[in-house]
Design an enzyme around this catalytic site. Sequence first.
Site, PDB file in Angstrom:
ATOM      1  N   HIS A 165       0.873  -1.180   0.000  1.00  0.00           N
ATOM      2  CA  HIS A 165       0.000   0.000   0.000  1.00  0.00           C
ATOM      3  C   HIS A 165       0.909   1.229   0.000  1.00  0.00           C
ATOM      4  CE1 HIS A 165      -3.354  -2.515   2.024  1.00  0.00           C
ATOM      5  NE2 HIS A 165      -3.548  -2.444   0.723  1.00  0.00           N
ATOM      6  N   GLU A 168       1.658   4.076   2.672  1.00  0.00           N
ATOM      7  CA  GLU A 168       2.198   3.697   3.977  1.00  0.00           C
ATOM      8  C   GLU A 168       3.723   3.863   3.959  1.00  0.00           C
ATOM      9  OE1 GLU A 168       0.320  -0.177   4.433  1.00  0.00           O
ATOM     10  OE2 GLU A 168      -1.659   0.732   4.196  1.00  0.00           O
ATOM     11  N   ARG A 219      -3.588   4.506  -2.428  1.00  0.00           N
ATOM     12  CA  ARG A 219      -3.366   3.201  -1.782  1.00  0.00           C
ATOM     13  C   ARG A 219      -3.165   2.063  -2.778  1.00  0.00           C
ATOM     14  NH1 ARG A 219      -5.607   0.006   2.734  1.00  0.00           N
ATOM     15  NH2 ARG A 219      -6.628  -1.888   2.026  1.00  0.00           N
ATOM     16  N   HIS A 292       2.896  -3.122   6.901  1.00  0.00           N
ATOM     17  CA  HIS A 292       1.889  -2.098   6.585  1.00  0.00           C
ATOM     18  C   HIS A 292       1.891  -1.035   7.675  1.00  0.00           C
ATOM     19  CE1 HIS A 292      -0.785  -4.240   3.548  1.00  0.00           C
ATOM     20  NE2 HIS A 292       0.056  -5.195   3.899  1.00  0.00           N
ATOM     21  N   GLU A 368       1.326  -3.933  11.336  1.00  0.00           N
ATOM     22  CA  GLU A 368       0.822  -2.570  11.119  1.00  0.00           C
ATOM     23  C   GLU A 368       1.655  -1.682  12.032  1.00  0.00           C
ATOM     24  OE1 GLU A 368      -1.579  -1.539   9.058  1.00  0.00           O
ATOM     25  OE2 GLU A 368      -2.621  -3.390   8.550  1.00  0.00           O
TER      26      GLU A 368
HETATM   27  O1  0X9 Z   1      -6.705  -3.681   5.134  1.00  0.00           O
HETATM   28  C1  0X9 Z   1      -5.543  -4.042   4.950  1.00  0.00           C
HETATM   29  O2  0X9 Z   1      -5.119  -4.463   3.880  1.00  0.00           O
HETATM   30  C2  0X9 Z   1      -4.552  -3.952   6.119  1.00  0.00           C
HETATM   31  N1  0X9 Z   1      -4.692  -2.698   6.799  1.00  0.00           N
HETATM   32  S1  0X9 Z   1      -4.183  -1.321   6.066  1.00  0.00           S
HETATM   33  O3  0X9 Z   1      -4.602  -0.198   6.884  1.00  0.00           O
HETATM   34  N2  0X9 Z   1      -2.598  -1.304   6.041  1.00  0.00           N
HETATM   35  O4  0X9 Z   1      -4.685  -1.291   4.759  1.00  0.00           O
HETATM   36  C3  0X9 Z   1      -4.827  -5.055   7.097  1.00  0.00           C
HETATM   37  C4  0X9 Z   1      -4.732  -6.439   6.574  1.00  0.00           C
HETATM   38  C5  0X9 Z   1      -4.605  -7.415   7.685  1.00  0.00           C
HETATM   39  N3  0X9 Z   1      -5.701  -8.161   8.075  1.00  0.00           N
HETATM   40  C6  0X9 Z   1      -6.947  -7.856   8.559  1.00  0.00           C
HETATM   41  N4  0X9 Z   1      -7.412  -6.677   8.643  1.00  0.00           N
HETATM   42  N5  0X9 Z   1      -7.663  -8.863   8.940  1.00  0.00           N
HETATM   43 ZN    ZN Z   2      -1.658  -1.469   4.240  1.00  0.00          ZN
END
Ligand code: 0X9
Ligand code: ZN
Length: 404
Positions: A165, A168, A219, A292, A368
């Site tokens: 992404h 980030e 993103r 991330h 994260e």
């Molecule tokens: O939504 C995503 O792809 C990730 N968060 S972000 O803010 N970096 O975009 C998280 C992915 C990890 N897994 C879950 N949310 N279950």
């Molecule tokens: Zn991300």
Amino acid sequence: MQKGSQLWRIVPKDRFELESINNFFVENYEKVDLWRETRVPGRPIDVMVSGDAVVKLRTALASLSTDLRVVIDDVEELIFAQQTERSKKRSAVKELKDLSDFDYTIYHTPDEVEEWMNMIVAEFTEVEKFQVGVTYEGRKINGLKIATNSTATNKQVVYVDALIHCREWITTASVMWTFHQILTDSTYANMKNNVDWFVIPMINIDGFTYTHTDNRLWRKTRSKGVDLHAEGCTGVDANRNWDYMWAGDGASPNPCDITYHGPMGFSESEVRHLSYFIENNKDVIKAVISVHSYGQYLLYPYNYALGAYPDNQLEHDTLGTNMKAAMFAINGTQYTHGQGAETIYVCSGVTTDWTAGVAGIDINFTFELRDLGEYGFLLPDEQIVPNAMELLAAFEVLVQHIAP
Ligand code: 0X9
Ligand code: ZN
């Protein structure tokens, strides 16, 4: 970006509120950018609202939620202020000739990151550059292989990637600092000697370039599908595009959404090439860490559903507990660990679900990094090194676990 765009934090108090707020954002998707979602009442939703819609949406939301506050009053102004500050620092430094001139306390452009990789390869004999693939726009996605000729036999490999992404920025910046540290500080000698590394610091280079030239908060990838009307309809969420449980819950079929899963699994060049690379090296890769931001979480599979776990869930739990303790010990920053879907939200087609479920890699985490939403994706440059120190601490625990 729209002038006057704001970042809001909304905390839905119950299921009913949460559902009506989420539906409201779906209806108004053209005016909002969800920075952080939740499926759990009582936890925050961070949402950036387009400048031209601030007044209208605020009024409408007042009837749906009682707990709304403005976190960033003017997102564009903050981006501009950060850029100005960065340019000042840049003009004060001499031309980048070798690694010793490299400034880890500011964010860098895609070309500078590539240059950094070249300098690392030139300086350290144990590091090689390899090409993982190409992006949609034809840029080379490169990685670094760190492999010392130490006496350890059957060394296992830790795979680390960042910037799938592209907004980030902290992910690439902290990965760079961390590996420079591992390569130069003898305190971390065992981290080079006991395992090897594949490090891919910059996956979504097309998008990253776009965050520097057009929209800091982009993103997705930059691939073009059908010719849709708005800017946001370009690209695919590369972390919904992995071909395992693809197009399941928590991924959008709408090309204009920020979580668009793409026309099919592995439609994105970046993701497809990464999958080939991991597939080809799955016998030696012991752990996959996909970096991330933001929210300060250490998430293990599976992410596509509640109640779905890898066989070695306990190992992930222990490791998560130990990594977050080590991260906390550095600066008192609190991370939360757990199964992804249960800890934050359900989402399908993510990197680590595929690396666990298809490639069969043993240890898989989505990290994260900072923060908790004060700046979100616009984490100030001053926090790069402090955050990277936490990442290094987590890696130390990981290596200790894999190769004690
Ligand atoms: O939504 C995503 O792809 C990730 N968060 S972000 O803010 N970096 O975009 C998280 C992915 C990890 N897994 C879950 N949310 N279950
Ligand atoms: Zn991300």
